[in-house]
Design a protein around this motif. Structure first.
Motif, mmCIF file in Angstrom:
data_model
loop_
_atom_site.group_PDB
_atom_site.id
_atom_site.type_symbol
_atom_site.label_atom_id
_atom_site.label_comp_id
_atom_site.label_asym_id
_atom_site.label_seq_id
_atom_site.Cartn_x
_atom_site.Cartn_y
_atom_site.Cartn_z
ATOM 1 N N PHE A 35 -12.384 -3.964 0.643
ATOM 2 C CA PHE A 35 -11.819 -5.241 1.082
ATOM 3 C C PHE A 35 -12.337 -6.369 0.196
ATOM 4 O O PHE A 35 -11.572 -7.213 -0.264
ATOM 5 C CB PHE A 35 -12.195 -5.471 2.550
ATOM 6 C CG PHE A 35 -11.637 -6.723 3.176
ATOM 7 C CD1 PHE A 35 -10.276 -6.942 3.230
ATOM 8 C CD2 PHE A 35 -12.487 -7.654 3.753
ATOM 9 C CE1 PHE A 35 -9.764 -8.090 3.833
ATOM 10 C CE2 PHE A 35 -11.992 -8.786 4.353
ATOM 11 C CZ PHE A 35 -10.624 -9.011 4.402
ATOM 12 N N GLU A 36 -13.639 -6.373 -0.065
ATOM 13 C CA GLU A 36 -14.225 -7.398 -0.942
ATOM 14 C C GLU A 36 -13.596 -7.344 -2.336
ATOM 15 O O GLU A 36 -13.252 -8.377 -2.907
ATOM 16 C CB GLU A 36 -15.734 -7.205 -1.063
ATOM 17 C CG GLU A 36 -16.499 -7.544 0.190
ATOM 18 C CD GLU A 36 -17.976 -7.182 0.094
ATOM 19 O OE1 GLU A 36 -18.394 -6.543 -0.899
ATOM 20 O OE2 GLU A 36 -18.713 -7.544 1.017
ATOM 21 N N ALA A 37 -13.450 -6.142 -2.878
ATOM 22 C CA ALA A 37 -12.864 -5.980 -4.214
ATOM 23 C C ALA A 37 -11.415 -6.462 -4.223
ATOM 24 O O ALA A 37 -10.985 -7.137 -5.167
ATOM 25 C CB ALA A 37 -12.947 -4.528 -4.652
ATOM 26 N N TYR A 38 -10.669 -6.124 -3.176
ATOM 27 C CA TYR A 38 -9.272 -6.538 -3.077
ATOM 28 C C TYR A 38 -9.176 -8.066 -3.047
ATOM 29 O O TYR A 38 -8.394 -8.659 -3.788
ATOM 30 C CB TYR A 38 -8.641 -5.933 -1.817
ATOM 31 C CG TYR A 38 -7.203 -6.307 -1.603
ATOM 32 C CD1 TYR A 38 -6.185 -5.606 -2.239
ATOM 33 C CD2 TYR A 38 -6.852 -7.361 -0.763
ATOM 34 C CE1 TYR A 38 -4.848 -5.951 -2.045
ATOM 35 C CE2 TYR A 38 -5.533 -7.712 -0.562
ATOM 36 C CZ TYR A 38 -4.533 -7.007 -1.210
ATOM 37 O OH TYR A 38 -3.221 -7.363 -1.016
ATOM 38 N N ILE A 39 -9.979 -8.696 -2.200
ATOM 39 C CA ILE A 39 -9.959 -10.158 -2.070
ATOM 40 C C ILE A 39 -10.353 -10.814 -3.401
ATOM 41 O O ILE A 39 -9.753 -11.779 -3.834
ATOM 42 C CB ILE A 39 -10.916 -10.620 -0.939
ATOM 43 C CG1 ILE A 39 -10.453 -10.090 0.418
ATOM 44 C CG2 ILE A 39 -11.045 -12.138 -0.910
ATOM 45 C CD1 ILE A 39 -9.091 -10.515 0.855
ATOM 46 N N SER A 40 -11.367 -10.259 -4.054
ATOM 47 C CA SER A 40 -11.852 -10.810 -5.317
ATOM 48 C C SER A 40 -10.802 -10.753 -6.424
ATOM 49 O O SER A 40 -10.798 -11.591 -7.314
ATOM 50 C CB SER A 40 -13.109 -10.087 -5.779
ATOM 51 O OG SER A 40 -14.160 -10.326 -4.882
ATOM 52 N N SER A 41 -9.918 -9.771 -6.344
ATOM 53 C CA SER A 41 -8.916 -9.588 -7.399
ATOM 54 C C SER A 41 -7.646 -10.394 -7.172
ATOM 55 O O SER A 41 -6.785 -10.439 -8.045
ATOM 56 C CB SER A 41 -8.554 -8.105 -7.523
ATOM 57 O OG SER A 41 -7.784 -7.687 -6.409
ATOM 58 N N LYS A 42 -7.532 -11.050 -6.025
ATOM 59 C CA LYS A 42 -6.294 -11.763 -5.684
ATOM 60 C C LYS A 42 -6.449 -13.265 -5.828
ATOM 61 O O LYS A 42 -7.523 -13.822 -5.582
ATOM 62 C CB LYS A 42 -5.865 -11.448 -4.245
ATOM 63 C CG LYS A 42 -5.558 -10.000 -3.980
ATOM 64 C CD LYS A 42 -4.373 -9.547 -4.798
ATOM 65 C CE LYS A 42 -4.094 -8.084 -4.576
ATOM 66 N NZ LYS A 42 -3.058 -7.569 -5.441
#
Length: 67
Positions: free
Chosen positions: A57-64
């Motif tokens: 979730f953190e990685a997804y948010i960071s990439s958006k």
């Protein structure tokens, strides 16, 4: 006061939708909609219960830029 035996959110492997909402400042309804998307990279089903994989979730948010 927090239960002394509870695990801090930043150390949990998975989060409830409510915890993920508090952690990310994204609404519960938006996170639930994101979890329903096909191939969501951070959803984990435990029976019919949906949990959020915190690191993914953190990685997804960071990439958006926009969610």
């Amino acid at each position: 006061m927090q239960d002394p035996e509870s695990v801090p959110i930043h150390l949990k492997l998975t989060l409830s939708i409510k915890e993920a909402s508090e952690y990310s400042n994204i609404g519960i309804n938006k996170i639930d909609a994101m979890l329903k998307q096909p191939n969501c990279p951070f959803v984990l089903y435990v029976g019919s219960k949906k949990l959020v994989k915190r690191k993914e979730f953190e990685a997804y948010i960071s990439s958006k830029l926009i969610i």
